[in-house]
Scaffold this motif. Structure first.
Motif, short mmCIF file in Angstrom:
data_model
loop_
_atom_site.label_atom_id
_atom_site.label_comp_id
_atom_site.label_asym_id
_atom_site.label_seq_id
_atom_site.Cartn_x
_atom_site.Cartn_y
_atom_site.Cartn_z
N TYR A 198 0.81 -1.22 0.00
CA TYR A 198 0.00 0.00 0.00
C TYR A 198 0.85 1.27 0.00
O TYR A 198 0.35 2.33 -0.41
CB TYR A 198 -0.97 -0.03 1.18
N SER A 199 2.09 1.18 0.43
CA SER A 199 2.97 2.35 0.37
C SER A 199 3.28 2.72 -1.07
O SER A 199 3.59 3.88 -1.38
CB SER A 199 4.28 2.07 1.12
N LYS A 200 3.21 1.73 -1.97
CA LYS A 200 3.43 2.01 -3.40
C LYS A 200 2.20 2.62 -4.06
O LYS A 200 2.29 3.33 -5.06
CB LYS A 200 3.79 0.70 -4.12
N LYS A 201 1.02 2.36 -3.46
CA LYS A 201 -0.22 2.83 -4.06
C LYS A 201 -0.64 4.21 -3.56
O LYS A 201 -1.34 4.95 -4.26
CB LYS A 201 -1.34 1.83 -3.78
N THR A 202 -0.23 4.56 -2.34
CA THR A 202 -0.56 5.87 -1.79
C THR A 202 0.48 6.26 -0.73
O THR A 202 1.05 5.38 -0.07
CB THR A 202 -1.96 5.88 -1.14
N ARG A 203 0.72 7.56 -0.60
CA ARG A 203 1.66 8.01 0.43
C ARG A 203 0.96 8.23 1.76
O ARG A 203 1.59 8.56 2.77
CB ARG A 203 2.36 9.29 -0.01
N ASN A 204 -0.36 8.07 1.78
CA ASN A 204 -1.15 8.28 3.01
C ASN A 204 -1.51 6.93 3.63
O ASN A 204 -2.63 6.42 3.45
CB ASN A 204 -2.42 9.08 2.70
#
Length: 445
Positions: A198-204
């Protein structure tokens, strides 16, 4: 395209909130000037300056709000209000320090400044709540959020995000801009993999840690740089002597402020209870207090004098009530309760005489509820060492967290959470929510 649209929406959202707070502070300044000149002219020296001389205070407060991240992170209403209060307090201290320690003290009205901050404390949170209510009616300003996890906390958090409109979130599985990862019941390697994905999909990406029952906003982070590790310093906050003193000090002041109103309410209750049914006005029962010591807990009588006989006959006709009591420690329809007693219990006004227990030192205003003697074993030895180490309270998290729908075990967990994570602000929120619960129930009646 979607990414740009969200960035524009979020930027507009931040700017609108910032300008709104600036305008409300400007309005508070003008209103404070009007009140100071027209209502306090006989008490203080004549105000020889205009409101524009104080404009620098608005910009100072706005900068402090920016450092408090009020506009960049979406908190719930009470967390948002806490940061507003903190920002206003820091600004107030800074302004008074500058004015007192410089020659400016002769040019500025302290009464005017105090009135301004008192107005701002009320107007800024209120206006922000109204503005967010309007903004979040438009999907343009809402954020798509995905909750990821493998426990009952997923449903609990999703329900909160769905019901609490103040966040401005939309629950979403695919086109999300923010992810909340719940670590409970996840293996360490599985959790690491989800963070990476999920860190690759969003920075939040927001993480609810394994020890989710602790409030890390009060924790101290200690960095061991040489070994690239950090530790989190935690404590049972309500077992600290410093925190106990702070709590007792502010509660005593609050009780003394409420006392005149309380005496009038008590006289009114005497009349109502006497008129409704025969018997004593007050009822006292032995409860568990500090260190498990027994004390007499006072309440308004809400039952008929021959309640035991009435209950015995009722249970013989309704055996399902016995099973319900085993789970929730109360009856669905208790036949012993009087007409006025039902209202008093629904609004928690039956517990008002416990102010005497507070004055006597048996209880606090806010805290875990006083458990009955028969419930001691059910609390459990480990929980007793935490819950019975503090004084019980008239109101607490149990009363403002849907107490009618909570099991006994859930109530114990709430009491433990309160003790471990206590803060003066938490007590303030509980107190305000208790007032809301009481008046909303009165209105319903």
């Amino acid at each position: 395209m979607m990414k740009n649209r969200w960035a524009v929406a979020n930027s507009i959202y931040i700017i609108v909130l910032f300008l709104s707070d600036l305008f409300v502070m400007f309005l508070s300044l003008k209103l404070a000037f009007y009140i100071r000149v027209n209502f306090f002219a006989d008490f203080f020296p004549t105000l020889n300056t205009s409101a524009h001389k104080y404009y620098w205070i608005l910009f100072l407060t706005s900068i402090i709000f920016l450092f408090e991240k009020i506009y960049f992170t979406r908190y719930d209403f009470w967390s948002d209000t806490k940061r507003i209060f903190k920002g206003l307090f820091i600004s107030f201290v800074f302004v008074f320090t500058v004015i007192t320690l410089t020659k400016m003290s002769q040019e500025y009205s302290r009464a005017f400044i105090i009135i301004f901050y008192l107005l701002a404390i009320f107007l800024i949170p209120t206006s922000k709540r109204i503005l967010k209510r309007i903004l979040f009616k438009f999907n343009f300003f809402r954020i798509n959020v995905k909750v990821v996890g493998n426990s009952d906390l997923v449903d609990e958090l999703e329900n909160e995000l769905k019901d609490n409109w103040y966040f401005g979130y939309n629950l979403c599985k695919k086109k999300f801009k923010m992810v909340i990862l719940i670590s409970k019941n996840l293996e360490v390697e599985q959790f690491k993999r989800l963070i990476k994905i999920y860190s690759k999909k969003t920075r939040n990406v927001y993480i609810i840690p394994y020890v989710y029952h602790l409030d890390f906003t009060h924790a101290d982070i200690v960095d061991y740089f040489n070994v690239r590790l950090s530790t989190i310093h935690l404590e049972n906050r309500l077992l600290s002597y410093k925190n106990i003193f702070i709590k007792v000090f502010f509660e005593k002041i609050l009780v003394l402020c409420i006392l005149p109103f309380g005496l009038m309410l008590h006289l009114f209750m005497i009349i109502l209870i006497k008129k409704d049914s025969e018997g004593k006005v007050l009822f006292k029962q032995k409860r568990l207090g500090l260190k498990g010591e027994k004390f007499s807990c006072y309440k308004y009588r809400t039952m008929y004098e021959n309640g035991d006989e009435i209950l015995k006959e009722y249970l013989s006709k309704h055996p399902n009530e016995v099973e319900y009591y085993e789970k929730y420690h109360k009856y669905q329809n208790d036949p012993r309760i009087t007409k006025i007693g039902k209202i008093l219990r629904a609004t928690s006004l039956d517990e008002f005489p416990q102010f005497f227990n507070v004055l006597r030192g048996d209880m606090n205003l806010m805290g875990p509820r006083p458990y009955m003697i028969s419930e001691k074993e059910k609390i459990g030895k480990y929980n007793q060492d935490i819950i019975l180490d503090v004084k019980p309270g008239i109101t607490g998290l149990w009363q403002v967290s849907g107490r009618n729908n909570l099991t006994f075990d859930e109530r114990v967990q709430l009491d433990k959470w309160y003790i471990n994570n206590w803060s003066l602000w938490m007590d303030f929120v509980i107190f305000m929510k208790t007032i809301h619960v009481v008046f909303s129930k009165i209105g319903a009646k």
